[in-house]
Design an enzyme around this catalytic site. Sequence first.
Site, PDB file in Angstrom:
ATOM      1  N   HIS A  80      35.379  36.383  24.197  1.00  6.63           N
ATOM      2  CA  HIS A  80      33.907  36.237  24.039  1.00  6.63           C
ATOM      3  C   HIS A  80      33.125  35.864  25.101  1.00  6.63           C
ATOM      4  CE1 HIS A  80      30.046  34.697  22.114  1.00  6.63           C
ATOM      5  NE2 HIS A  80      30.453  33.694  22.675  1.00  6.63           N
ATOM      6  N   ASP A 109      13.114  55.049  44.243  1.00  6.12           N
ATOM      7  CA  ASP A 109      14.469  54.812  43.683  1.00  6.12           C
ATOM      8  C   ASP A 109      15.148  53.580  44.419  1.00  6.12           C
ATOM      9  OD1 ASP A 109      17.076  55.167  42.604  1.00  6.12           O
ATOM     10  OD2 ASP A 109      16.467  57.180  41.992  1.00  6.12           O
ATOM     11  N   TRP A 145      37.430  31.759  29.209  1.00  9.18           N
ATOM     12  CA  TRP A 145      36.685  32.325  29.877  1.00  9.18           C
ATOM     13  C   TRP A 145      37.205  31.591  31.480  1.00  9.18           C
ATOM     14  CZ3 TRP A 145      32.573  32.332  33.386  1.00  9.18           C
ATOM     15  CH2 TRP A 145      31.948  31.264  33.660  1.00  9.18           C
ATOM     16  N   SER A 173      29.324  44.005  40.842  1.00  9.71           N
ATOM     17  CA  SER A 173      28.258  43.197  41.194  1.00  9.71           C
ATOM     18  C   SER A 173      28.040  43.235  42.628  1.00  9.71           C
ATOM     19  CB  SER A 173      28.873  41.759  40.614  1.00  9.71           C
ATOM     20  OG  SER A 173      28.780  41.629  39.393  1.00  9.71           O
ATOM     21  N   HIS A 256      29.383  27.938  39.079  1.00 11.51           N
ATOM     22  CA  HIS A 256      28.034  27.157  38.794  1.00 11.51           C
ATOM     23  C   HIS A 256      26.989  28.071  39.474  1.00 11.51           C
ATOM     24  CE1 HIS A 256      25.495  24.127  37.041  1.00 11.51           C
ATOM     25  NE2 HIS A 256      24.554  24.484  37.951  1.00 11.51           N
ATOM     26  N   GLU A 258      27.242  31.047  39.216  1.00 10.57           N
ATOM     27  CA  GLU A 258      27.060  32.072  38.230  1.00 10.57           C
ATOM     28  C   GLU A 258      26.179  31.852  37.197  1.00 10.57           C
ATOM     29  OE1 GLU A 258      28.379  35.227  37.698  1.00 10.57           O
ATOM     30  OE2 GLU A 258      27.827  35.357  35.759  1.00 10.57           O
ATOM     31  N   TYR A 260      23.439  30.266  37.594  1.00 10.26           N
ATOM     32  CA  TYR A 260      22.077  30.775  38.051  1.00 10.26           C
ATOM     33  C   TYR A 260      21.808  32.225  38.366  1.00 10.26           C
ATOM     34  CZ  TYR A 260      21.161  25.893  37.971  1.00 10.26           C
ATOM     35  OH  TYR A 260      21.064  24.615  37.539  1.00 10.26           O
ATOM     36  N   SER A 271       8.535  34.995  34.057  1.00  9.06           N
ATOM     37  CA  SER A 271       7.129  34.905  35.082  1.00  9.06           C
ATOM     38  C   SER A 271       6.572  36.141  35.070  1.00  9.06           C
ATOM     39  CB  SER A 271       7.930  34.565  36.457  1.00  9.06           C
ATOM     40  OG  SER A 271       8.544  33.240  36.713  1.00  9.06           O
ATOM     41  N   HIS A 305      30.415  19.048  38.945  1.00  6.27           N
ATOM     42  CA  HIS A 305      30.119  18.284  37.898  1.00  6.27           C
ATOM     43  C   HIS A 305      30.974  18.874  36.535  1.00  6.27           C
ATOM     44  CE1 HIS A 305      26.469  21.192  37.415  1.00  6.27           C
ATOM     45  NE2 HIS A 305      27.301  21.719  36.832  1.00  6.27           N
ATOM     46  N   HIS A 306      31.477  20.015  36.663  1.00  6.47           N
ATOM     47  CA  HIS A 306      32.401  20.393  35.747  1.00  6.47           C
ATOM     48  C   HIS A 306      33.702  19.858  35.710  1.00  6.47           C
ATOM     49  CE1 HIS A 306      29.713  23.988  34.849  1.00  6.47           C
ATOM     50  NE2 HIS A 306      29.328  24.018  36.167  1.00  6.47           N
ATOM     51  N   THR A 331      13.524  22.864  38.740  1.00  7.77           N
ATOM     52  CA  THR A 331      13.485  23.420  37.497  1.00  7.77           C
ATOM     53  C   THR A 331      12.332  23.339  36.812  1.00  7.77           C
ATOM     54  OG1 THR A 331      15.977  23.445  37.490  1.00  7.77           O
ATOM     55  CG2 THR A 331      14.703  23.952  35.305  1.00  7.77           C
ATOM     56  N   ARG A 453      36.425  21.359  21.759  1.00  8.15           N
ATOM     57  CA  ARG A 453      35.861  22.636  21.711  1.00  8.15           C
ATOM     58  C   ARG A 453      37.157  23.652  21.734  1.00  8.15           C
ATOM     59  NH1 ARG A 453      33.759  23.827  27.723  1.00  8.15           N
ATOM     60  NH2 ARG A 453      33.744  25.920  27.177  1.00  8.15           N
TER      61      ARG A 453
END
Lengths: 529, 41
Positions: A80, A109, A145, A173, A256, A258, A260, A271, A305-306, A331, A453
């Site tokens: 997921h 293009d 994940w 990517s 992290h 990722e 953003y 915007s 921080h993770h 932010t 979790r």
Amino acid sequence: MSTAVHDHPHGHDDHAHHPSGLARYLTTTNHKDIGTMYLWFSFAMFLTGGVMALVIRAELFQPGLQVVNPDFFNQMTTLHGLIMVFGAIMPAFVGFANWQIPMMIGAPDMAFPRLNNWSFWLLPPAALLLVTSLFVPGGAAAAGWTLYPPLTVQMGMGMDLAIFAVHILGMSSILGSINIITTLLNMRAPGMTLMKMPLFCWTWLITAYLLLAAMPVLAGAVTMILTDRHFGTHFFNPAGGGDPVLFQHIFWFFGHPEVYIIAIPAFGVISQVIPAFSRKPLFGYTSMVYATASIAILSFIVWAHHMYTTGMPVQAQLFFMYATSLIAVPTGVKVFNWVATMWKGSLSFETPMLFAIGFLFLFTIGGFTGLVLAIVPIDIQLHDTYYVVAHFHYVMVAGALFAAFAGVYFWIPKWTGRMYDETLGKWHFWLSFIFFNMAFFVQHFLGLAGMPRRIPDYALQFADFNMVSSIGAFGFGLAQLLFLYVVVKCIRSGEQAPAKAWEGADTLEWTHLPSPAPYHSFETPPMVK
Amino acid sequence: MSTGAELNKQRARKNLRTALVLGLLALASLAAFAHKVWHLG
């Protein structure tokens, strides 16, 4: 500089000379075709990952094990996450980029149309690898994940398929990013300076640089897992002198940014939508550009921080806590500017604006719970609880996904030449908004009460909120079928859309192109004043 | 004055140069990562 870069004297070619059927989509180099393919692919993946989410929520509807066994539950949480992040949300915004960037900057293009085709067609095989890994011996990857070792070093061949899929997705990517940056730097119409670009283009320019810097790190990290699994290395195995925490550092150095990579293009869509429905220019355009760039730079210095609970020195915890809190400043600038854009505007509340305002409220909640989690002593209590799950779903679903819905409703008149059903669109918004909060707001309480979790069973005191959450999740899932109906109805029988479908929209695709946008647009670039 | 075809060719060359620089940037990211991991080992 010449204003014409093409030999054809006429402006827009309405005659689409291209193969039809499957060959058109396999061989197309047209940014609009490729954008459409990205968007449909992402929706298919959204439904696939959504079904997996519903398996998870069905199991958690009641305490005890009812629907699936624990190992399959873990496979569901892992797939997921991977499918939603890499298969649904990221390709959705690349789809927007493909459709919108050339039209917004007055380019015919993307800079590398063939590379663009290749970037897209790398995705389906990667998705196939992820989904079919469910059927190999041992099942799919089941370590979450984030792919933490030692679990990922020990699992069956489903993990190898996931690693290969991540490699392919990363390659797609990186190629896509190179294409987007080159297009934005070199293909702008005469007169369109960087600081005149629509903010959506700016957000993608910054995001593409993030992708270029972060994706190779993820590729390296999963390659190290691969070599640990099959080639005798011990990067993450303490028995051989390795360290599993090393993986967490590497993963989150990618992970992290990722967040953003997903959020910043969403900011770009919002915007564009808010000024259009406020009938005012975006408040503080320049500060928006700098705030976005600041968020991107800061995203590289907050990864740990993770991992507050891994036992890092208190000085490091303090650094990452303060650095993370610092992200609230740019932010906050963005949220302030969106609100200030609406201030004294001539507001109207069509579906894109509803989703944008929904985004504004809910993403801000997700941001605030992020600040809560940035505080070390609190995070140590809440780490790996449902509070974290609630937090990042407010960012990813109410943030990125709501912005994607806002974008689809906003631009679909330009893409299809038809208007969507406004009443059904509003139903889609309100059902999504209500069921989303039903599914995820209660998870804050579950987390604060200590529910972990990624566990298929739980103690009895968590039963009521879990039942509410599961009902919300199924309602949210059903609401997305309504979205599919709205889109299909729009394509098949929507009312004819005018060239400028929204009164307050003022970017080039609305002011210079008919609806639907012709297959080849801006072969002669417009002059931008 | 340049023809459209020449301008297109010039733009293609410019695009290619930009892409090469960006590709090198991605490689530099990978190299920096490998260098860091090597020294951690």
